[in-house]
Design a protein around this motif. Structure first.
Motif, short mmCIF file in Angstrom:
data_model
loop_
_atom_site.label_atom_id
_atom_site.label_comp_id
_atom_site.label_asym_id
_atom_site.label_seq_id
_atom_site.Cartn_x
_atom_site.Cartn_y
_atom_site.Cartn_z
N GLN A 1 2.35 13.83 2.77
CA GLN A 1 2.77 14.50 1.54
C GLN A 1 1.57 15.30 1.06
O GLN A 1 0.50 14.74 0.84
CB GLN A 1 3.19 13.49 0.45
CG GLN A 1 3.49 14.22 -0.85
CD GLN A 1 4.03 13.33 -1.97
OE1 GLN A 1 4.53 12.25 -1.72
NE2 GLN A 1 3.93 13.81 -3.19
N THR B 1 0.04 9.56 2.46
CA THR B 1 0.22 9.86 1.04
C THR B 1 -0.97 9.27 0.29
O THR B 1 -1.65 8.38 0.81
CB THR B 1 1.49 9.23 0.45
OG1 THR B 1 1.33 7.80 0.36
CG2 THR B 1 2.71 9.56 1.30
N ARG B 2 -1.24 9.77 -0.89
CA ARG B 2 -2.31 9.15 -1.64
C ARG B 2 -2.11 9.38 -3.13
O ARG B 2 -1.34 10.25 -3.54
CB ARG B 2 -3.68 9.67 -1.21
CG ARG B 2 -3.85 11.14 -1.46
CD ARG B 2 -5.15 11.64 -0.88
NE ARG B 2 -5.52 12.88 -1.55
CZ ARG B 2 -6.37 12.94 -2.56
NH1 ARG B 2 -6.97 11.86 -3.01
NH2 ARG B 2 -6.62 14.10 -3.14
N ASP B 3 -2.81 8.57 -3.90
CA ASP B 3 -2.70 8.68 -5.34
C ASP B 3 -3.71 9.70 -5.84
O ASP B 3 -4.83 9.77 -5.34
CB ASP B 3 -3.00 7.32 -5.98
CG ASP B 3 -2.05 6.26 -5.44
OD1 ASP B 3 -0.84 6.45 -5.53
OD2 ASP B 3 -2.55 5.24 -4.90
N ASP C 1 0.82 -1.21 0.00
CA ASP C 1 0.00 0.00 0.00
C ASP C 1 0.86 1.26 0.00
O ASP C 1 2.03 1.22 0.37
CB ASP C 1 -0.89 0.02 1.25
CG ASP C 1 -1.95 -1.08 1.21
OD1 ASP C 1 -2.31 -1.48 0.09
OD2 ASP C 1 -2.39 -1.52 2.27
N ALA C 2 0.23 2.34 -0.36
CA ALA C 2 0.91 3.64 -0.28
C ALA C 2 1.22 3.96 1.17
O ALA C 2 0.52 3.51 2.09
CB ALA C 2 0.03 4.74 -0.88
N ILE C 3 2.26 4.73 1.40
CA ILE C 3 2.67 5.11 2.74
C ILE C 3 1.60 5.98 3.39
O ILE C 3 0.95 6.79 2.73
CB ILE C 3 4.03 5.85 2.65
CG1 ILE C 3 5.13 4.82 2.37
CG2 ILE C 3 4.31 6.66 3.92
CD1 ILE C 3 6.48 5.40 2.15
#
Length: 429
Positions: free
Chosen positions: A124, A10-12, A5-7
């Motif tokens: 982020q 953070t996100r997409d 998974d993303a940290i």
RNA sequence: GCGAGCGUAGCCAAGUGGUUAAGGCAGCGGAUUGUGGUUCCGCCACUCGGGGGUUCGAAUCCCCUCGUUCGCCCCA
């Protein structure tokens, strides 16, 4: 294999959302370019010292929120928690101060802070910012604020409040701090625990406490305005007058204290009255006349701001759907001869400026039509082996079902006519 | 760093100790082998975030952990 998974924090930014981002960036770029601001792109990580010195060791951003690590060369590096320090470093390092008496700069990009996540706050996140380096003129403060407001109103955001204050010069603040401590000390036991600590460390931070009891006490606290030197006060009045002259409304807020050490004089914040959670500031900034020397440069007055794009996005999503690119053609093909031709045709149309989706499945025509329909394209182009042999193509308008056959060459020659027709269709939607 | 709520398919979810884990959306295949939007049929979770425990039996109870949401601190 377990998926990765993303940290945390953070996100997409997925395609369905990216239209908002492009919109925000293009509006900002246009408005700032028009005001003779130039984009600057600085590294995403810097020497840790830059932020420690620039932002201030005592601040939370430096003290507990930095993403710091040791690289393989044994250097302490930090992912930038904000944009100004890097811009100022670049300004000094590249001698921008000698290239012109004044630099107007803007930037956009990711920033990193190791904080716990909540609405409108990530680890982020993205900021858009602008800086004017080399002018002490109050008009610079006002210009910068006016541009921020322009960007936000062009995006269609309403119900925003501009909070304004002056934190004076370091001397002004020194004096005020004493007055404030004198006032607060008798109430020491009634302050919330955090504010009690601040009383000795950083008493001005008590002003923006959210604790109800503390707020009550703060209400009658001395105001910094009464402790500004005549020069500082005059400056503050000029800023207010010029904002008014531009038709920009603001709220004077004596409790607005910026978190970072280097601010002087003008401090402002743009707050969303509704639509965000507890983190309701979409942008903030002010004057920082002390920072350039702090970072080893020549004495340089400066003013700027930063906006949090995720917060902007939260507001925009409540107002409007993301602008999307309208698809002009959906190309459907089947057969050994037709399929390569379809690709060629799609490429030719794209080079003429059309938005073209090519169906790559080679599945039954019926299936391809179903997808064509869902794609939202204005028209469908059909290439089977009959057409491939004759060098023709079927053009089908998906709205009306009207269909005609023509040589492929004709289609390309009629580009202008097609464009008009598609534009006409899109405007009716 | 602290506090509270929540984790069932790509998405929205029902299920709250007992045989095969509802349903909807999306997707894919077919009815329809060259003509879409409708309809109908079929497929799509050996498993309920992960690990451990209680129990004859756990998505369901307990513990830990991770993630997520909201808040505190602070900030954009």
């Amino acid at each position: 294999m377990t998926a990765i998974d993303a940290i945390k924090g953070t996100r997409d930014i997925l395609p369905e959302e990216v239209g908002y981002w492009q919109w925000i960036e293009s509006v900002a770029r246009e408005i700032l370019n028009r005001a003779a601001y130039q984009e600057i792109r600085t590294p995403i990580f810097e020497q840790t010292d830059l932020f420690a010195r620039g932002i201030g060791e005592a601040t939370d951003v430096v003290g507990k929120e930095m993403y710091t690590f040791i690289d393989k060369g044994d250097r302490s590096v930090t992912l930038r928690p904000e944009g100004t320090a890097g811009v100022v470093r670049a300004y000094i390092e590249n001698g921008l101060h000698v290239k012109g008496s004044l630099q107007r700069l803007w930037y956009v990009g990711p920033m990193f802070r190791y904080e716990n996540v909540q609405a409108g706050r990530q680890r982020q996140f993205h900021q858009l910012g602008c800086e004017v380096l080399g002018s002490a003129d109050p008009r610079a403060d006002v210009e910068v604020i006016a541009l921020a407001i322009d960007i936000l109103t062009t995006l269609g955001l309403k119900d925003l409040r501009l909070d304004l204050n002056s934190v004076g010069t370091p001397d002004d603040r020194q004096q005020y701090r004493e007055a404030l401590v004198n006032y607060l000390t008798p109430y020491k036991e009634d302050l919330d625990p955090d504010s009690k600590i601040r009383l000795t460390r950083n008493p001005m931070r008590i002003l923006d406490s959210k604790n109800p009891e503390t707020r009550k006490i703060v209400q009658d606290a001395p105001k910094i305005w009464d402790h500004l030197a005549p020069e500082s006060r005059k400056r503050f009045e000029q800023v207010q007058q010029q904002l008014t002259d531009l038709g920009i409304g603001f709220t004077l807020n004596p409790c607005l204290v910026r978190g970072l050490d280097y601010y002087t004089h003008t401090a402002f914040e743009i707050v969303a009255e509704t639509g965000l959670g507890a983190q309701n500031a979409v942008g903030g900034g002010g004057r920082y006349d002390g920072l350039v020397t702090e970072l080893g440069g020549p004495e340089t007055p400066a003013v700027g701001w930063a906006m949090g794009l995720e917060r902007l996005l939260l507001l925009l999503q409540q107002l409007a759907s993301a602008p999307a690119i309208d698809l002009d053609f959906y190309v459907v093909s089947r057969g050994g001869k037709a399929e390569p031709q379809a690709l060629q045709l799609a490429q030719k149309l794209r080079k003429q400026g059309f938005a073209v989706d090519l169906d790559l499945t080679a599945s039954a025509f019926g299936k391809q039509f179903k997808r064509a329909d869902r794609s939202g394209a204005a028209a469908c182009l059909i290439l089977g082996d009959d057409e491939a042999v004759n060098g023709t193509v079927q053009l089908k308008w998906l709205g009306s079902g009207e269909q005609e056959s023509m040589p492929q060459a004709n289609l390309l020659e009629k580009a202008a006519v097609l464009r008009d027709r598609i534009q006409n269709l899109n405007s009716k939607r």
